[in-house]
Scaffold this motif. Structure first.
Motif, PDB file in Angstrom:
ATOM      1  N   ARG B 109       6.931   9.089  12.493  1.00 36.80           N
ATOM      2  CA  ARG B 109       7.144   9.297  11.057  1.00 36.80           C
ATOM      3  C   ARG B 109       5.875   9.759  10.366  1.00 36.80           C
ATOM      4  NH1 ARG B 109      10.174   6.066   7.292  1.00 36.80           N
ATOM      5  NH2 ARG B 109       8.117   5.277   6.801  1.00 36.80           N
ATOM      6  N   ALA B 110       4.729   9.162  10.792  1.00 40.80           N
ATOM      7  CA  ALA B 110       3.464   9.542  10.186  1.00 40.80           C
ATOM      8  C   ALA B 110       2.682  10.443  11.130  1.00 40.80           C
ATOM      9  CB  ALA B 110       2.650   8.287   9.856  1.00 40.80           C
ATOM     10  N   TYR B 128      13.085   8.078  16.538  1.00 43.29           N
ATOM     11  CA  TYR B 128      13.718   6.861  17.033  1.00 43.29           C
ATOM     12  C   TYR B 128      15.204   7.061  17.247  1.00 43.29           C
ATOM     13  CZ  TYR B 128       9.287   5.001  15.508  1.00 43.29           C
ATOM     14  OH  TYR B 128       7.957   4.785  15.345  1.00 43.29           O
TER      15      TYR B 128
ATOM     16  N   SER C 151      11.242   1.209   4.963  1.00 40.26           N
ATOM     17  CA  SER C 151      11.417   1.185   6.421  1.00 40.26           C
ATOM     18  C   SER C 151      10.699  -0.030   6.997  1.00 40.26           C
ATOM     19  CB  SER C 151      10.854   2.463   7.032  1.00 40.26           C
ATOM     20  OG  SER C 151       9.497   2.612   6.675  1.00 40.26           O
ATOM     21  N   GLU C 207       3.844   3.896  10.986  1.00 42.89           N
ATOM     22  CA  GLU C 207       5.217   4.246  11.319  1.00 42.89           C
ATOM     23  C   GLU C 207       6.264   3.631  10.388  1.00 42.89           C
ATOM     24  OE1 GLU C 207       6.581   6.441  13.782  1.00 42.89           O
ATOM     25  OE2 GLU C 207       4.528   7.076  13.426  1.00 42.89           O
ATOM     26  N   ALA C 208       5.886   2.622   9.595  1.00 40.60           N
ATOM     27  CA  ALA C 208       6.870   2.014   8.697  1.00 40.60           C
ATOM     28  C   ALA C 208       6.159   1.387   7.508  1.00 40.60           C
ATOM     29  CB  ALA C 208       7.683   0.950   9.444  1.00 40.60           C
ATOM     30  N   ASP C 209       6.960   1.080   6.474  1.00 48.34           N
ATOM     31  CA  ASP C 209       6.389   0.455   5.285  1.00 48.34           C
ATOM     32  C   ASP C 209       6.052  -1.006   5.545  1.00 48.34           C
ATOM     33  OD1 ASP C 209       6.847   2.836   3.876  1.00 48.34           O
ATOM     34  OD2 ASP C 209       8.935   2.243   3.500  1.00 48.34           O
TER      35      ASP C 209
END
Lengths: 230, 515, 328
Positions: B109-110, B128, C151, C207-209
């Protein structure tokens, strides 16, 4: 005396019989149509094909059933006669010491035989660095060094030019005569058979016949051979 | 007719027996220790289904993508080709979590891809889910497929290409007459190996799968042990895994035809057909980008903390190196006689032996570890044999790969040289020393490098036996992550990557002088 | 070389040399407890100063693997003490029948609940929580989270202690509504990892919050890294409580030392060590209190707990619901 006593070879629908006697020290060419079984016949002698029936006898001793290395036969194949990763000297040395461990005396002997086949000082080269003719000489040197009374050759010089091939056959003839070796050489060239000077076995029509004197045989070939010789 | 050299054949039978004992014996040990036979629930069946189809898809994709890359590498000479071939092997030998982190730095995502997409206003792509599992598996296994297929290409003698050139064959004709038969011989085995790697996949499916949809059999085994302490169900699942392997193995072997390609002298493989260069360049560039950019991400992430790693990490690295080298040696000692025995015992028995050699990959490391634990615990402190067991199990797990690399080469050597060796009366030992070992240098180096690197990155069995005193590098890496020290962990990951690659390179170089 | 030798021998010749005259106390724990960065080394040194014994830690995976290992070894186990099980594993551990009563003189625990069990000794505790970076506005509860597009990274309850904690958190907070909550969460979940390390690593890589961890996680970043950029999100339905416990093994050949060690675990020395190595709250507040930085942490209004004996049945139900909800 090398005797093929009512020998029968069968492979699938292929069958070959041999009932011939060869005097010690003879130089025999083996000729016959392609696919007749020349190489198979030789392989039976060398120990790579098991006969279905009959016997092979050398000087009164039965040798069929023995492992290839236990037979009184040194073999030169059509190809893959030399290990490409070993030097010429080490390849030749295997004829003397199959375990590859050579003494100083062995090395001298190897160098001597390499000189005898016309390759003095070339022992350190690998087969890839040698010409086709030179490779044949190395292989022949090794076969001689194996010190077996019978030399079985399966068209080992087929890839060489006529002059080179003639040279190799002369070399073979000379060495074999000096050492009293019995030679069986498969060839498809009548000229080679003549050059080997001696007798010829004919493999044709499912049977091995002979030996015949080579000159008269080629001058007046039997029916099975005539078509092949053209 | 296979007279002489019997000791190797016997040793090969012995090594097959050892593998079978290790794989099957441990399952039996676990069964014996279980209370009740265990039963499979619907979730287990779902796991079996998921495992099979994702493995089939991953395997097919990896092999399909590997063919053009291997072909390009086989027929193009360029600066840095050798280095590239070595680097392309990297993902396969990485510990899964390290590789997954590398993938995520690029595709996450990043990650770089989404940053780039975002910069030009495109929607982001999600890694994913099933696509992530497949991507991960292709990332891991494409290099293996490329290497094994490349091996096949290099086994085609130069004389064939010369012959083709003299006949004026174009690229298409060469493919049909020389390369397609080689591929037909090589691909089923390659596809099988990758299929099996993917069936025992665990962390890739778990981390990139996105949830319980992506439960594999191996994961179910882990849960049976860890969560339910249901040894019976764990053993049952292990048997299912083995059955799948046997079925897949039988299938792949029955479609594989023995290679009919002859041997040539040791010259550099060259070809003369003038195919346009750009498809090859594209294949190589795409594969390199896909495989190397995540590695580059790992390097940039780990480099700052590499030199400041705590001493325990270096000590662990030393231990891992020792285990890896011992494991590689053991793997070769077990595999070479097995490959010879497979060749010499003929078709039917040989296939049985080949399947035995493949068992290592189908075996659940967890079941082997637990079984060994149950068997050895009454006699010896687990911590004392942790590294020995790790070395042994890693060697057995690497055997299927080593066998893939060695098998065809052994067959070729036997076919070309056994008559001569027999006629010369070379004994078993002389044959091994003078014929087999020198002729097999290339695949031996590759197999040894692979085994060493796989062992280096393994974090399976050691955790069952380790007592905390003799941690390996991957275990130490996990400890760093567990202690919030992500920067140090990235440094340790880089160290692991570097050491695995260096080991692989050293082994492989020994054998690949002419590649 | 030693490893090569032991590799060849395949026998336990390489077992560490031990001074024969001193008794050995074998303590099994989870791996990170004994690592260089865990509390193990400091505890070992401190205990050996007073006990005239050799304290030998064996680090084994995580808490659940630790229990599996003790179960496989059974009564033959070398372990004298097991450190690092938790309230969620207590029922299974008790059922294994391997542990004996702790002989403590009624300690005053500083736990969010009354502790009555006399086999398992609590030594630290914490709340599960979602951790996020400063600047992100977290949802106030699971419902809000499910409705938001935040997320999250979570761990698999079947392979991870926090993962199981989250499963029981949702179940205790929502009961029969738990499946609906999970269905709502399914599009927030980036991925489900095997263990805490992977999830936290992915979170730190952006990758997520939010990531499932502990309310105390920000304290690590604050104290060890001097980075105040992390916070735990307070959820108004309360936070699920995890209490880590130790127990003496019944078959121990060092029962007296084992009891000494359990008492030692509750000493000021160990309790203050645990705070900054395990990053959990101490079971008994040490004399000089919590280190600076802990006052910045959120303190949940409500501690959600289950009776340890109810955990196995509850887990089975909740796991089936979780799997069904996320398998869509």
């Amino acid at each position: 005396m090398l005797e093929f006593d009512r020998l029968e070879i069968r492979q699938d629908d292929f069958a070959l019989t041999a009932h011939v006697s060869i005097p010690r020290g003879a130089h025999l060419a083996i000729i016959g149509p392609s696919g007749a079984g020349k190489s198979t016949f030789l392989a039976a002698l060398s120990g790579f094909v098991d006969p279905a029936a009959g016997r092979i006898v050398w000087d009164g001793t039965r040798i069929d059933g023995l492992a290839p290395a236990e037979r009184p036969v040194a073999t030169l194949f059509q190809d893959n006669n030399l290990f490409p990763h070993l030097t010429a000297a080490r390849n030749v040395g295997l004829g003397l010491r199959p375990n590859g461990r050579m003494s100083a005396r062995d090395r001298v002997e190897v160098e001597a035989i390499l000189s005898a086949v016309g390759l003095p000082g070339m022992g350190d080269r690998k087969p890839g660095q040698l010409s086709g003719g030179q490779q044949s000489r190395v292989a022949l040197a090794r076969a001689v060094l194996q010190d077996r009374p019978i030399l079985a050759l399966d068209e080992p010089f087929a890839a060489l030019g006529p002059a080179l091939k003639a040279e190799m056959i002369d070399l073979l003839h000379g060495i074999a005569t000096r050492r009293g070796l019995t030679v069986l050489m498969v060839t498809h060239e009548p000229a080679d058979a003549l050059r080997l000077g001696g007798q010829t076995l004919v493999v044709a029509g499912g049977a091995v016949t002979g030996p015949f004197e080579t000159g008269p045989l080629l001058a007046d070939p039997p029916a099975g051979l005539r078509d092949y010789l053209g | 007719m296979a007279r002489g050299a019997r000791p190797l054949t016997v040793a090969g039978l012995g090594s097959a027996a050892l593998v079978a004992a290790l794989v099957l014996g441990t399952v039996i040990a676990v069964f014996a220790r279980a209370e009740g036979a265990g039963a499979l629930g619907p979730a287990d069946w779902a796991a079996i289904r998921f495992t099979l189809w994702q493995a089939a898809l991953s395997s097919a994709l990896s092999v399909a993508l590997a063919i053009p890359v291997a072909r390009a590498l086989a027929r193009r000479r360029f600066l840095g080709r050798g280095l590239l071939i070595t680097l392309l092997g990297a993902p396969f030998i990485l510990p899964v979590i390290v590789a997954v982190l590398g993938l995520l730095m690029v595709f996450g995502r990043a990650g770089w891809v989404n940053d780039a997409l975002g910069a030009v206003g495109l929607p982001s792509v999600a890694i994913y889910g099933v696509q992530g599992v497949i991507l991960g598996h292709v990332f891991f296994n494409l290099p293996l497929a490329v290497r094994l297929i490349l091996q096949g290409w290099l086994s085609v003698p130069a004389e064939r290409f010369r012959l083709a050139a003299s006949l004026g064959m174009g690229a298409g004709a060469i493919f049909r007459t020389i390369e397609a038969p080689m591929l037909r011989a090589v691909l089923p085995g390659v596809a099988l190996v990758i299929f099996l790697v993917c069936t025992s996949s665990f962390a890739v499916a778990l981390t990139l799968g996105g949830g319980p949809r992506a439960t594999t059999v191996e994961l179910a085994i882990y849960q049976a042990f860890r969560f339910d302490f249901d040894l019976g169900r764990a053993a049952l699942l292990a048997v299912v895994q083995l059955a799948v392997t046997l079925a897949a193995g039988a299938l792949a072997l029955s479609v594989a035809v023995p290679s009919a390609l002859g041997a040539g002298l040791d010259r550099v493989v060259r070809r003369w057909d003038r195919a346009p260069g750009w498809p090859d360049a594209l294949a190589i560039a795409l594969a390199a980008a896909f495989l190397l950019v995540p590695l580059a991400a790992l390097v940039t992430r780990g480099a700052p903390s590499l030199l400041s790693l705590p001493p325990v990490v270096w000590a662990a690295a030393g231990r891992s190196l020792a285990v890896a080298v011992a494991s590689a040696a053991l793997c070769l000692v077990l595999t070479l006689p097995l490959a010879v025995a497979i060749h010499r015992t003929g078709r039917r028995a040989g296939r049985g032996l080949e399947v035995a050699g493949m068992l290592g990959i189908a075996a659940s490391p967890l079941v082997i570890g637990t079984g060994l634990f149950i068997v050895t615990f009454p006699f010896v402190a687990p911590g004392a044999i942790a590294l020995a067991v790790t070395g042994l199990v890693n060697a057995v797990m690497a055997m299927p790969f080593a066998l893939r690399a060695l098998g065809p080469a052994v067959a070729e050597v036997e076919r070309d040289w056994s008559r001569l060796a027999q006629s010369l009366g070379m004994g078993g030992w002389a044959r091994l020393r003078l014929v087999l070992l020198p002729r097999l240098r290339r695949p031996l180096g590759f197999a040894g490098g692979l085994a060493a690197a796989l062992s280096m990155g393994d974090l399976g069995v050691v955790t069952l036996f380790a007592d905390g005193q003799s941690a390996t590098l991957p275990l130490q890496l996990f400890r760093l992550m567990g202690a919030y020290r992500m920067d140090d962990a990235a440094g340790a990951a880089l160290l692991l990557l570097g050491l695995s690659l260096a080991l692989f390179w050293l082994f492989d170089r020994g054998g690949r002088v002419n590649a | 070389m030693r490893y090569t030798v032991s590799m060849l021998a395949l026998v336990g010749l390489a077992a560490p040399a031990i001074a024969q005259d001193r008794p050995v106390l074998d303590v099994y724990t989870y791996d990170s407890f004994t690592s260089e960065w865990g509390p193990g080394p400091a505890i070992e040194a401190a205990f050996e100063e007073t006990c005239d014994c050799d304290l030998r830690f064996t680090g084994l995976g995580d808490a659940a693997e630790l229990l599996s290992r003790v179960q496989i070894e059974g009564p033959r186990t070398e372990a004298d003490v097991v450190v690092g099980l938790d309230t969620n594993l207590m029922a299974k551990a008790r059922e294994a029948g391997l542990f004996t009563t702790a002989e403590l003189t009624s300690p005053e625990f500083d736990l969010p609940l009354d502790w009555t069990d006399d086999t398992f000794v609590p030594f630290d505790w914490g709340y599960f929580a979602f951790v996020h970076r400063e600047g992100f506005t977290p949802p106030a509860n699971f419902r809000e989270l499910a409705e938001s597009d935040a997320s999250i990274l979570i761990q698999d309850p079947r392979s991870s202690t926090p993962g199981l904690g989250l499963l029981l958190w949702v179940k205790t907070a929502y009961g029969d509504e738990a499946p609906a909550i999970w269905e709502g969460l399914s599009d927030n979940i980036v991925t489900v990892t095997q263990g805490w390390s992977e999830a936290y690593g992915l979170f730190l890589e952006g990758e997520a919050d939010m990531v499932l961890s502990y309310t105390t996680s920000p304290a690590y970043h604050l104290i060890a890294e001097e980075d105040s950029g992390f916070a735990a999100a307070p959820f108004d339905e309360g936070h699920y409580l995890q209490i880590e416990v130790a127990a003496a093994v019944a078959s121990s050949d060092q029962p007296r030392l084992a009891q000494d060690f359990l008492r030692f675990l509750l000493s000021d020395t160990v309790q203050s060590t645990l705070v900054t190595t395990n990053w959990m709250y101490p079971a008994i507040l040490p004399g000089d209190g919590l280190p600076d930085g802990f006052e910045t942490l959120i303190t949940p209004d409500r501690a959600l707990t289950l009776d340890p004996e109810d955990v196995p049945a509850m887990t089975e139900t909740a796991l089936a619901e979780w799997r069904a909800a996320l398998a869509r």
